[in-house]
Design a protein around this motif. Structure first.
Motif, mmCIF file in Angstrom:
data_model
loop_
_atom_site.group_PDB
_atom_site.id
_atom_site.type_symbol
_atom_site.label_atom_id
_atom_site.label_comp_id
_atom_site.label_asym_id
_atom_site.label_seq_id
_atom_site.Cartn_x
_atom_site.Cartn_y
_atom_site.Cartn_z
ATOM 1 N N PRO A 37 0.697 -1.369 0.100
ATOM 2 C CA PRO A 37 0.014 0.104 -0.339
ATOM 3 C C PRO A 37 1.002 1.250 -0.054
ATOM 4 C CG PRO A 37 -1.078 -1.789 1.413
ATOM 5 C CD PRO A 37 0.404 -2.045 0.948
ATOM 6 N N GLY A 38 0.357 2.463 -0.931
ATOM 7 C CA GLY A 38 1.577 3.357 -0.949
ATOM 8 C C GLY A 38 2.280 3.358 -1.580
ATOM 9 N N GLU A 39 2.240 2.071 -2.088
ATOM 10 C CA GLU A 39 3.625 2.224 -3.394
ATOM 11 C C GLU A 39 3.289 2.805 -4.536
ATOM 12 O OE1 GLU A 39 6.274 -0.731 -1.675
ATOM 13 O OE2 GLU A 39 5.340 -1.645 -3.546
ATOM 14 N N HIS A 40 4.244 3.063 -5.189
ATOM 15 C CA HIS A 40 3.773 3.677 -6.982
ATOM 16 C C HIS A 40 4.547 3.194 -8.131
ATOM 17 C CE1 HIS A 40 2.377 6.849 -9.434
ATOM 18 N NE2 HIS A 40 3.884 7.376 -10.551
ATOM 19 N N VAL A 41 3.671 3.043 -8.761
ATOM 20 C CA VAL A 41 3.814 1.569 -10.420
ATOM 21 C C VAL A 41 4.188 2.617 -11.435
ATOM 22 C CG1 VAL A 41 3.176 -0.089 -11.625
ATOM 23 C CG2 VAL A 41 2.845 -0.386 -9.259
ATOM 24 N N LEU A 42 5.094 2.616 -11.926
ATOM 25 C CA LEU A 42 5.600 3.526 -13.323
ATOM 26 C C LEU A 42 5.785 1.969 -13.899
ATOM 27 C CD1 LEU A 42 6.635 5.251 -15.216
ATOM 28 C CD2 LEU A 42 8.807 4.930 -15.141
ATOM 29 N N GLU A 43 4.584 1.959 -15.112
ATOM 30 C CA GLU A 43 4.239 0.909 -16.368
ATOM 31 C C GLU A 43 4.930 1.382 -17.620
ATOM 32 O OE1 GLU A 43 1.041 -2.003 -18.594
ATOM 33 O OE2 GLU A 43 0.576 -0.674 -16.983
ATOM 34 N N SER A 61 -0.807 3.454 -6.539
ATOM 35 C CA SER A 61 -1.273 4.720 -7.329
ATOM 36 C C SER A 61 0.008 4.511 -8.729
ATOM 37 C CB SER A 61 -0.509 5.540 -7.167
ATOM 38 O OG SER A 61 0.813 6.074 -7.295
ATOM 39 N N ALA A 62 -0.190 4.574 -9.536
ATOM 40 C CA ALA A 62 0.344 4.563 -11.191
ATOM 41 C C ALA A 62 -0.009 5.434 -12.692
ATOM 42 C CB ALA A 62 -0.319 3.082 -12.017
ATOM 43 N N CYS A 101 9.068 12.457 -6.128
ATOM 44 C CA CYS A 101 7.681 12.595 -4.828
ATOM 45 C C CYS A 101 6.676 11.573 -4.439
ATOM 46 C CB CYS A 101 7.204 13.518 -5.575
ATOM 47 S SG CYS A 101 8.044 15.460 -6.320
ATOM 48 N N LYS A 102 7.571 10.579 -5.750
ATOM 49 C CA LYS A 102 6.497 9.668 -5.293
ATOM 50 C C LYS A 102 6.816 8.328 -3.840
ATOM 51 C CE LYS A 102 3.932 10.746 -9.044
ATOM 52 N NZ LYS A 102 2.742 11.254 -8.789
ATOM 53 N N GLY A 103 7.859 8.438 -3.326
ATOM 54 C CA GLY A 103 8.109 7.051 -2.194
ATOM 55 C C GLY A 103 8.472 5.851 -2.965
ATOM 56 N N GLU A 104 8.076 5.459 -2.376
ATOM 57 C CA GLU A 104 8.385 4.164 -3.050
ATOM 58 C C GLU A 104 8.148 3.563 -4.263
ATOM 59 O OE1 GLU A 104 10.795 -0.214 -2.793
ATOM 60 O OE2 GLU A 104 10.557 1.671 -1.560
ATOM 61 N N VAL A 105 8.981 3.170 -5.585
ATOM 62 C CA VAL A 105 8.732 2.775 -6.962
ATOM 63 C C VAL A 105 9.044 1.993 -7.688
ATOM 64 C CG1 VAL A 105 8.986 4.268 -9.148
ATOM 65 C CG2 VAL A 105 8.388 6.100 -7.106
#
Length: 469
Positions: A37-43, A61-62, A101-105
């Protein structure tokens, strides 16, 4: 009717579009990210959203990077959620600095075969905000990523990526799981960023130059290929010092052996004030910079202790100053480039205060008997290898927020910083002020408290400097 037919579209060979149509595989790939929870995904290259569909968008978030305008619009409609953003454009042009700015990515994607190597270097280059990647690549590229010494697949890509990343082969995918079917197999790989204490410390730029030169003609001896950088005699001596033969070739050295060789080559260079780097520039690589860097965090060094009016009292060792919270002096230097971007450094895990926090371009304590101005110039040289003259722009009184330091803030200008002191700095890079603003606002815990005080004090002045250019 298929989604492609409904859109009136077909895969574009020019964009390397091969769509994964196996839902079980798509879910399995996303599960390898181990999202929290709270992590960010870049696809990268989501296409029709085969992987996106399995992202837990109620918990993470993504950001989706899609080059095809039609598919970008389709994705925006299909996944119309506040937690997801679709960015139209070339992934190679994407500014990954915005991700800090996103934290764990974490990064996921079925990479187009024709550009996969370039994408790997773009998104893994320091400073890198990404902690893990799960990527589907052409098997040939995956084989090179995970290759061992003395194999045909082993090359500069293997060495450069394996130094900072733990790379694991996960699964071979047959052409039948894609539409259209590619002519070769694919490979799913996982890249986990190593902890800083597990990464051999050396100048990134120097290491890359040495490795690429060594592999430039892989059939030739290193005494020949590396002589493009420094004299062959120095190469022979560096090889011998590491127990390597003068007949050694690039593919025979492990990533660790390459690090040790690059360090010895750097140390062998007899740099002086008039000596030029092989590329013609005038600053030496960090591996051979200043002797003053040897022990910049020695707890026994004497700092200038002062009274409440910043008047000098006496010298006290660093450890006692911090333990007893004595008033003392420090400098912070902000380095801007011609684009008005600010250089930030990430402090080494070795630092006794704020380890691994982001900080000013350079900063340090004023030594006993040293002036603020002299200290600022010294810190710029010791930490960044810069010999420019900094200008004082602000003074900040000592408080708990500054760690009981009277701080003078300086401004300096430089177009690049390539000579980081690896003993003190984990990584660093230039950031637009707008990104720093958002980062400071959303994640102040990422920064050393002294930097936050200084940045808030001089932010307006930094913006004025940018507008003056």
């Amino acid at each position: 009717m298929s989604t492609l037919e409904k859109l009136g579209a077909s895969p574009r060979k020019s964009l390397g579009q091969n769509f994964l149509h196996d839902n079980n595989l798509a879910r399995w790939i996303v599960e390898r990210l181990e999202l929290k929870p709270g992590e960010h995904v870049l696809e990268i290259g989501p296409g029709l959203g085969a992987l996106t569909e399995w992202l837990p968008l109620d918990r993470v978030s993504a950001t989706l990077l899609e080059k095809d305008r039609l598919f970008a619009s389709f994705l925006q409609e299909r996944f119309s959620l506040p937690s997801l953003k679709v960015r139209l454009g070339d992934a190679l042009q994407y500014d990954k600095r915005t991700l800090f700015c996103k934290g764990e990515v974490k990064l996921v994607g079925n990479l187009p075969y024709y550009v996969s190597t370039a994408l790997l270097f773009h998104f893994s280059a320091e400073p890198c905000p990404i902690s893990r990647m799960v990527l589907t690549l052409q098997k040939e590229v995956g084989d090179r990523l995970t290759a061992s010494p003395r194999t045909g697949e082993y090359g500069s890509l293997s060495v450069l990526l394996q130094r900072r990343w733990q790379i694991k082969r996960l699964r071979v995918l047959s052409p039948s799981v894609f539409l259209p079917r590619p002519e070769v197999d694919s490979l799913v790989v996982e890249l986990r960023k190593k902890q800083p204490e597990d990464v051999p410390e050396i100048s990134e730029q120097w290491f890359e130059r040495v490795v690429k030169a060594g592999f430039s003609e892989r059939r030739k001896k290193l005494t020949n290929t590396l002589s493009k950088l420094i004299p062959s005699k120095a190469v022979e001596e560096a090889l011998a010092a590491g127990g390597l033969s003068g007949l050694s070739r690039a593919e025979e050295l492990s990533p660790g052996a390459w690090v040790n060789l690059a360090k010895r080559l750097g140390d062998a260079l007899d740099w002086d004030a008039n000596h030029l780097r092989p590329d013609g520039s005038g600053q030496p690589p960090a591996v051979a910079l200043v002797a003053a860097r040897a022990d910049a965090t020695d707890p026994r060094e004497s700092l200038q202790v002062v009274d409440e009016h910043d008047h000098p009292i006496r010298g006290v060792d660093r450890a006692t100053v911090h333990a007893d919270k004595l008033l003392h002096r420090a400098v912070h230097i902000f380095v801007l480039n011609s684009a008005g971007e600010l250089f930030l450094q990430r402090r080494s895990y070795r630092k006794d205060t704020f380890p691994r926090k982001w900080d000013s371009s350079a900063a340090g304590h004023v030594d006993l008997g040293e002036s603020y101005d002299v200290c600022a110039s010294r810190e710029l040289c010791e930490e960044l290898g810069l010999t420019v003259d900094p200008i004082e722009i602000a003074r900040i009184a000592a408080s708990e927020k500054t760690g009981q330091e009277f701080i003078r803030v300086y401004l300096a200008e430089a177009e690049e910083v390539v000579d980081l002191n690896e003993q003190e700095i984990e990584t660093g890079g230039f950031f637009p002020l707008s990104i720093v603003d958002e980062w400071v606002e959303s994640r102040p815990e990422d920064f050393a408290s002294g930097f936050l005080e200084c940045y808030r004090e001089v932010r307006v002045r930094l913006g004025e400097v940018k507008s003056e250019r």
